[in-house]
Scaffold this motif. Structure first.
Motif, PDB file in Angstrom:
ATOM      1  N   ALA A  14     -78.052  44.575  -1.639  1.00  0.00           N
ATOM      2  CA  ALA A  14     -78.135  44.174  -3.046  1.00  0.00           C
ATOM      3  C   ALA A  14     -78.634  42.743  -3.204  1.00  0.00           C
ATOM      4  CB  ALA A  14     -76.769  44.326  -3.709  1.00  0.00           C
ATOM      5  N   GLY A  15     -78.079  41.817  -2.404  1.00  0.00           N
ATOM      6  CA  GLY A  15     -78.488  40.419  -2.538  1.00  0.00           C
ATOM      7  C   GLY A  15     -79.958  40.203  -2.223  1.00  0.00           C
ATOM      8  N   VAL A  16     -80.434  40.823  -1.138  1.00  0.00           N
ATOM      9  CA  VAL A  16     -81.848  40.694  -0.777  1.00  0.00           C
ATOM     10  C   VAL A  16     -82.731  41.354  -1.818  1.00  0.00           C
ATOM     11  CG1 VAL A  16     -83.572  41.202   0.996  1.00  0.00           C
ATOM     12  CG2 VAL A  16     -81.234  40.618   1.666  1.00  0.00           C
ATOM     13  N   ALA A  17     -82.288  42.504  -2.337  1.00  0.00           N
ATOM     14  CA  ALA A  17     -83.071  43.216  -3.356  1.00  0.00           C
ATOM     15  C   ALA A  17     -83.248  42.375  -4.610  1.00  0.00           C
ATOM     16  CB  ALA A  17     -82.390  44.541  -3.708  1.00  0.00           C
ATOM     17  N   VAL A  18     -82.173  41.730  -5.055  1.00  0.00           N
ATOM     18  CA  VAL A  18     -82.262  40.891  -6.255  1.00  0.00           C
ATOM     19  C   VAL A  18     -83.183  39.706  -6.014  1.00  0.00           C
ATOM     20  CG1 VAL A  18     -80.962  39.434  -7.860  1.00  0.00           C
ATOM     21  CG2 VAL A  18     -79.995  41.605  -7.094  1.00  0.00           C
TER      22      VAL A  18
END
Length: 336
Positions: A14-18
């Motif tokens: 999630a963090g990398v995607a955002v």
């Protein structure tokens, strides 16, 4: 293993995607005119956007399955996210059909309803976290309306009474957005203050204060460019001040609308202040509000009334905000 070590793998992807979605959004939409002549920059932006979208598709499923709900509920919500994946893949291959867009629209609206409702209930049941329910409630109302507003505007004749009604409704939705952004920033600040105190919160508050000052001053020197970015990148319609009938908003109006952008970033930054004292709720709330910012308003874009980037960012955002509400209740407040 420490809580911080446990939290790190849970935030992937999630963090990398955002981060990738944000970078791709800035390059391809916010600064589209500057990067279009430079093929290398535009290519990197598209790559970041596509990579972020693919990781986000994995992230929404992971967040949905990590919820503390019965297996049947998690399976149903996972199936509900599939139309969004179909829309994303179809958008990468070409123009998605109207049936795919309609199904993704309905599934996204249902996801927003389920996640925001769950987040509201959890926030209301958590001592000291009730204020987080207010921005979630406004997000639920505003985003549900914004998802359907472009499709309804296209479906009715521009001169009809229904079109005039929808124009007035757009102003109401923008007012809801202003109120929701303000409450999100206030709730995040209050929660961080309660957990870590003013001493630790103060350094995190300096950057949002500077950001608000900078963004609000942009219309003074770059009114047309700021308006273009607001309209074409974030889907702002300026319905509160005349909407489609307004040729060029005034500088004070544009400055006021920049608060929608800087306010959500303020909510995200204030949420990060308590990231080590709230069981991971703050960092998830920061990522969630960042996704809501990327999603923007429901304006019709070049790819139609249902934008795959908007659908992906909004779905991931509401799931992260729901997860943040669940973790807020599991982590005791600092008593220092």
């Amino acid at each position: 293993m420490s809580a911080k070590q446990d939290e790190a793998p849970e935030l992937f992807p999630a963090g990398v995607a955002v981060a990738l979605l944000g970078a791709g959004f800035v390059v391809t939409r916010v600064f589209a005119r500057a990067t279009q002549p430079r093929l290398s920059g535009a290519g990197l932006g598209v790559f970041a956007l596509v990579a972020g979208a693919l990781l986000a598709l994995v992230a929404v499923q992971r967040v949905a399955w990590s919820a503390r709900t019965p297996v049947g509920v998690r399976a149903a919500r996972s199936l509900l996210l599939l139309p969004m994946s179909v829309l994303a893949v179809a958008s990468m291959l070409g123009e998605p059909t109207r049936a795919v867009q309609t199904l993704a629209l309905a599934a996204t609206a249902t996801t927003v309803l389920a996640s925001c409702a769950a987040g509201i209930l959890r926030s209301l049941r958590t001592p000291g976290a009730a204020l987080h329910a207010a921005p979630l409630a406004l997000l639920l109302v505003g985003e549900t309306c914004e998802l359907y507003l472009p499709a309804l505007r296209l479906a009715v004749p521009p001169w009809s009474p229904a079109a005039r009604t929808l124009d007035h409704a757009g102003a109401v939705f923008e007012a809801i957005a202003f109120a929701g952004v303000a409450l999100a920033a206030i709730a995040a600040t209050r929660s961080a203050l309660r957990r870590v105190g003013i001493t630790r919160l103060a350094p995190f508050a300096t950057l949002p204060a500077a950001l608000i000052a900078v963004t609000a001053s942009l219309p003074v020197n770059f009114p047309r460019r700021t308006t273009d970015i607001a309209k074409h990148a974030f889907g702002v319609r300026f319905d509160l001040v005349g909407g489609a009938g307004l040729s060029h908003p005034s500088r004070p109006v544009i400055a006021a609308y920049t608060l929608l952008f800087s306010g959500l970033l303020t909510a995200a930054m204030m949420s990060l202040a308590a990231q080590r004292a709230d069981g991971g709720a703050g960092v998830r709330r920061a990522l969630g509000w960042s996704c809501v910012l990327i999603a923007g308003f429901g304006a019709t874009t070049a790819v139609g009334s249902v934008d795959a980037l908007r659908v992906i960012a909004l779905s991931l955002g509401v799931l992260l905000l729901e997860d943040a509400a669940a973790r807020e209740g599991a982590a005791p407040a600092d008593q220092a």
